[in-house]
Motif scaffolding. Structure first.
Motif, short mmCIF file in Angstrom:
data_model
loop_
_atom_site.label_atom_id
_atom_site.label_comp_id
_atom_site.label_asym_id
_atom_site.label_seq_id
_atom_site.Cartn_x
_atom_site.Cartn_y
_atom_site.Cartn_z
N MET A 1 -39.17 61.44 98.51
CA MET A 1 -39.98 60.58 97.65
C MET A 1 -39.16 59.34 97.30
O MET A 1 -38.05 59.43 96.80
CB MET A 1 -40.33 61.36 96.38
N PRO A 2 -39.68 58.15 97.57
CA PRO A 2 -38.94 56.93 97.27
C PRO A 2 -38.80 56.71 95.77
O PRO A 2 -39.64 57.16 94.99
CB PRO A 2 -39.77 55.83 97.92
N GLY A 3 -37.73 56.01 95.38
CA GLY A 3 -37.50 55.71 93.97
C GLY A 3 -38.45 54.64 93.47
O GLY A 3 -39.18 54.01 94.24
N HIS A 4 -38.44 54.45 92.19
CA HIS A 4 -39.26 53.42 91.55
C HIS A 4 -38.83 52.05 92.06
O HIS A 4 -37.64 51.82 92.31
CB HIS A 4 -39.09 53.52 90.04
N ARG A 5 -39.74 51.13 92.17
CA ARG A 5 -39.40 49.81 92.73
C ARG A 5 -38.41 49.04 91.86
O ARG A 5 -37.69 48.18 92.36
CB ARG A 5 -40.64 48.98 93.01
N ILE A 6 -38.33 49.36 90.57
CA ILE A 6 -37.36 48.67 89.71
C ILE A 6 -35.93 48.95 90.17
O ILE A 6 -35.04 48.13 89.99
CB ILE A 6 -37.55 49.05 88.21
N PHE A 7 -35.70 50.09 90.81
CA PHE A 7 -34.36 50.46 91.26
C PHE A 7 -33.81 49.45 92.26
O PHE A 7 -32.60 49.22 92.33
CB PHE A 7 -34.33 51.85 91.88
N ALA A 8 -34.70 48.85 93.05
CA ALA A 8 -34.28 47.89 94.08
C ALA A 8 -34.23 46.45 93.55
O ALA A 8 -33.82 45.54 94.27
CB ALA A 8 -35.22 47.97 95.28
N THR A 9 -34.61 46.25 92.30
CA THR A 9 -34.57 44.92 91.70
C THR A 9 -33.13 44.54 91.44
O THR A 9 -32.34 45.35 90.96
CB THR A 9 -35.36 44.92 90.37
N SER A 10 -32.78 43.30 91.72
CA SER A 10 -31.39 42.89 91.52
C SER A 10 -31.10 42.69 90.03
O SER A 10 -31.94 42.20 89.28
CB SER A 10 -31.07 41.61 92.30
N PHE A 11 -29.90 43.09 89.65
CA PHE A 11 -29.44 42.87 88.28
C PHE A 11 -29.45 41.37 87.98
O PHE A 11 -29.85 40.96 86.89
CB PHE A 11 -28.05 43.47 88.08
N ALA A 12 -29.05 40.57 88.96
CA ALA A 12 -28.99 39.11 88.78
C ALA A 12 -30.37 38.53 88.45
O ALA A 12 -30.45 37.51 87.77
CB ALA A 12 -28.41 38.44 90.02
N SER A 13 -31.42 39.16 88.90
CA SER A 13 -32.76 38.63 88.63
C SER A 13 -33.25 38.97 87.23
O SER A 13 -34.07 38.25 86.66
CB SER A 13 -33.76 39.12 89.67
N ILE A 14 -32.77 40.07 86.64
CA ILE A 14 -33.22 40.42 85.29
C ILE A 14 -32.27 39.92 84.20
O ILE A 14 -32.70 39.68 83.08
CB ILE A 14 -33.46 41.93 85.13
N TYR A 15 -31.02 39.73 84.54
CA TYR A 15 -30.02 39.30 83.56
C TYR A 15 -30.41 38.02 82.82
O TYR A 15 -30.34 37.97 81.59
CB TYR A 15 -28.66 39.17 84.25
N PRO A 16 -30.89 36.97 83.53
CA PRO A 16 -31.29 35.75 82.79
C PRO A 16 -32.41 36.01 81.79
O PRO A 16 -32.49 35.35 80.75
CB PRO A 16 -31.75 34.79 83.89
N HIS A 17 -33.28 36.98 82.07
CA HIS A 17 -34.36 37.31 81.15
C HIS A 17 -33.81 37.97 79.89
O HIS A 17 -34.29 37.72 78.78
CB HIS A 17 -35.40 38.21 81.82
N TYR A 18 -32.79 38.82 80.06
CA TYR A 18 -32.12 39.42 78.90
C TYR A 18 -31.51 38.34 78.02
O TYR A 18 -31.68 38.35 76.80
CB TYR A 18 -31.01 40.37 79.35
N VAL A 19 -30.79 37.42 78.65
CA VAL A 19 -30.13 36.35 77.90
C VAL A 19 -31.17 35.47 77.20
O VAL A 19 -31.03 35.14 76.02
CB VAL A 19 -29.21 35.52 78.82
#
Length: 121
Positions: A1-19
């Protein structure tokens, strides 16, 4: 069973949203970095490296130097789920990080966010 698609999301793509979330509420990138480093054991150079290398979240957490043993003290609701009840360990780690950033943005005291640890990440 494949993992959730968030697992393949790059940290670099979400980090600016956190900041951006923290900065919108008059908090800093440094505070976001501090809680991420506290959770994962990365130092500032390590965070810069995973951002530059565009690693996905699965790799980000798999290569984390040391997950904080107090991470299990993180509780509450994020994305409609109680973080302490999430079964998948990777999803739980991702949601722990989300929860910590939310707490920074909401102005919670750093000693509370770091679950009683010293403010040094």
């Amino acid at each position: 069973m494949p993992g959730h698609r968030i697992f393949a999301t790059s940290f670099a793509s979400i980090y600016p949203h956190y900041v951006a979330k923290a900065e919108r509420k008059d908090h800093s990138k440094e505070e976001v970095d501090q809680v991420i480093c506290w959770l994962t054991g990365y130092d500032d150079a390590g965070l810069e490296r995973v951002i530059a290398d565009d690693v996905d979240l699965e790799t980000f957490f798999a290569q984390a130097p040391e997950m904080n043993p107090n991470a299990s003290l993180i509780t509450g609701v994020i994305c409609g789920m109680r973080v302490e009840e999430i079964d998948d360990p990777l999803m739980q780690q991702i949601r722990y990080m989300d929860k910590l950033v939310d707490e920074v943005a909401n102005g919670k005291k750093m000693t509370s966010i770091l679950r009683g640890s010293t403010a040094d990440a």
